[in-house]
Design an enzyme around this catalytic site. Structure first.
Site, PDB file in Angstrom:
ATOM      1  N   HIS A 161       1.584   4.557  -2.772  1.00  0.00           N
ATOM      2  CA  HIS A 161       1.720   6.202  -2.666  1.00  0.00           C
ATOM      3  C   HIS A 161       2.982   6.587  -3.140  1.00  0.00           C
ATOM      4  CE1 HIS A 161      -1.796   6.318  -0.473  1.00  0.00           C
ATOM      5  NE2 HIS A 161      -1.731   5.879   0.638  1.00  0.00           N
ATOM      6  N   HIS A 177       0.818  -1.061   0.091  1.00  0.00           N
ATOM      7  CA  HIS A 177       0.055   0.022   0.211  1.00  0.00           C
ATOM      8  C   HIS A 177       0.954   1.151   0.146  1.00  0.00           C
ATOM      9  CE1 HIS A 177      -3.448   2.340   1.517  1.00  0.00           C
ATOM     10  NE2 HIS A 177      -2.567   3.156   1.780  1.00  0.00           N
ATOM     11  N   GLU A 178       1.885   1.425   0.860  1.00  0.00           N
ATOM     12  CA  GLU A 178       2.494   2.484   1.127  1.00  0.00           C
ATOM     13  C   GLU A 178       3.468   2.868  -0.265  1.00  0.00           C
ATOM     14  OE1 GLU A 178       2.053   4.730   3.246  1.00  0.00           O
ATOM     15  OE2 GLU A 178       0.661   3.549   4.486  1.00  0.00           O
TER      16      GLU A 178
HETATM   17 ZN   LIG Z   1      -2.369   5.243   2.468  1.00  0.00          ZN
END
Ligand SMILES: [Zn+2]
Length: 304
Positions: free
Chosen positions: A214, A210-211
């Site tokens: 980003h 997830h990170e």
């Molecule tokens: Zn996030």
């Protein structure tokens, strides 16, 4: 033991005041985990910052034209340095860090479900660092830690694995921030979120997935709620709010086609619920890479 008492013991353990965790993995840690949700992410961009991000991307599209695009079939390979922090007692093993890299390539390759994003990660090295201060508070010591440890240029993903808190599992910087703060560029995750880690519900390595999404320019699938332009990716259905846990299904934007994308890595679901990226997310990440990360892409001066 009551749920409250269990949670209290766990909080004490996480704070280093209770039962010590064993070196390396603590998968036998008996605590029920206090995490019910992913909590807040430091650096989560505001609406104004997202608008700035999109304006900068659109300016680059105009200036670079076709040179800023990546072919539909083209792969990108991200050089990855892992900084594995520990305090001499606690911290992830090298083996678990290697498993995290395997999970990244499986998730981004579509082997867990969804689309193959055509993003891959090539491990350059694992840098083991014993530093109690940085391990226990990487956010509070961020500038010193990253200034000392960061390796590579704008294309290099630096993944710092340390201990955050029960309220923060990880956080990332965004591609367009690199020009202003190159030393701070990178991703920080809690060591207990690695595959087989001690954080119940968040123990499959998907916090890292997830990170890094980003870091490659993805927003949350629930960004902007049910309103356009959502997460700026056309094939992720709108979601009015983040998902907690792992519901069978959820549809918070009733007037818009499609259930909430609760299985998407860019939602906030529990790890067992997460399986996929979409083709559109792959396109966005590879375009962001081409615009901001490839060494040949000179930083553009941004003028208002
Ligand atoms: Zn996030």
């Amino acid at each position: 033991m009551s749920r409250f008492a269990t949670v209290l013991v766990c909080l004490l353990a996480f704070a280093g005041l209770g039962q010590s965790l064993t070196p390396g993995w603590a998968s036998t840690e008996p605590c029920a985990d206090p995490h019910g949700s992913r909590g807040a992410e430091p650096y989560a961009p505001t609406s104004a910052q997202i608008a700035e991000m999109q304006a900068d991307l659109e300016m680059r599209r105009r200036v670079r034209g076709a040179a800023g695009q990546v072919g539909a079939d083209e792969f990108i390979t991200v050089p990855l340095w892992i900084h594995l922090l520990g305090d001499g007692v606690r911290g992830a093993t090298t083996q678990s860090a290697l498993r995290q890299v395997e999970v990244l390539n499986a998730a981004y390759g579509g082997r867990l479900g969804g689309a193959d994003t055509r993003v891959r990660f090539r491990l350059e090295g694992v840098n083991r660092v014993v530093n109690k201060v940085w391990f226990r508070d990487p956010l509070g010591n961020e500038t010193a830690m990253k200034t000392a440890l960061r390796k590579g240029g704008q294309d290099t993903l630096n993944l710092y694995i340390a201990q955050l808190s029960e309220l923060v599992l990880g956080y990332a910087t965004y591609p367009h921030w690199y020009a202003r703060s190159p030393k701070l560029d990178g991703v920080v995750i809690d060591w207990r979120t690695l595959p087989g880690g001690a954080l119940k519900n968040f123990d499959r390595g998907y916090t890292g997935v997830h990170e890094i999404g980003h870091w490659l320019g993805l927003l949350h699938t629930f960004e902007n709620g049910c309103a356009e332009p959502g997460d700026h990716v056309a094939d992720t259905p709108a979601a009015g709010q983040a998902t907690e846990g792992c519901p069978a299904r959820k549809d918070t934007c009733k007037t818009i086609p499609g259930d909430d994308p609760i299985h998407n890595f860019m939602d906030y679901s529990h790890d067992r619920c997460m399986t996929e990226f979409t083709t559109g997310q792959g396109v966005r990440m590879r375009e962001m890479w081409q615009q901001y990360r490839v060494p040949a892409a000179e930083p553009l001066e941004i003028s208002a």
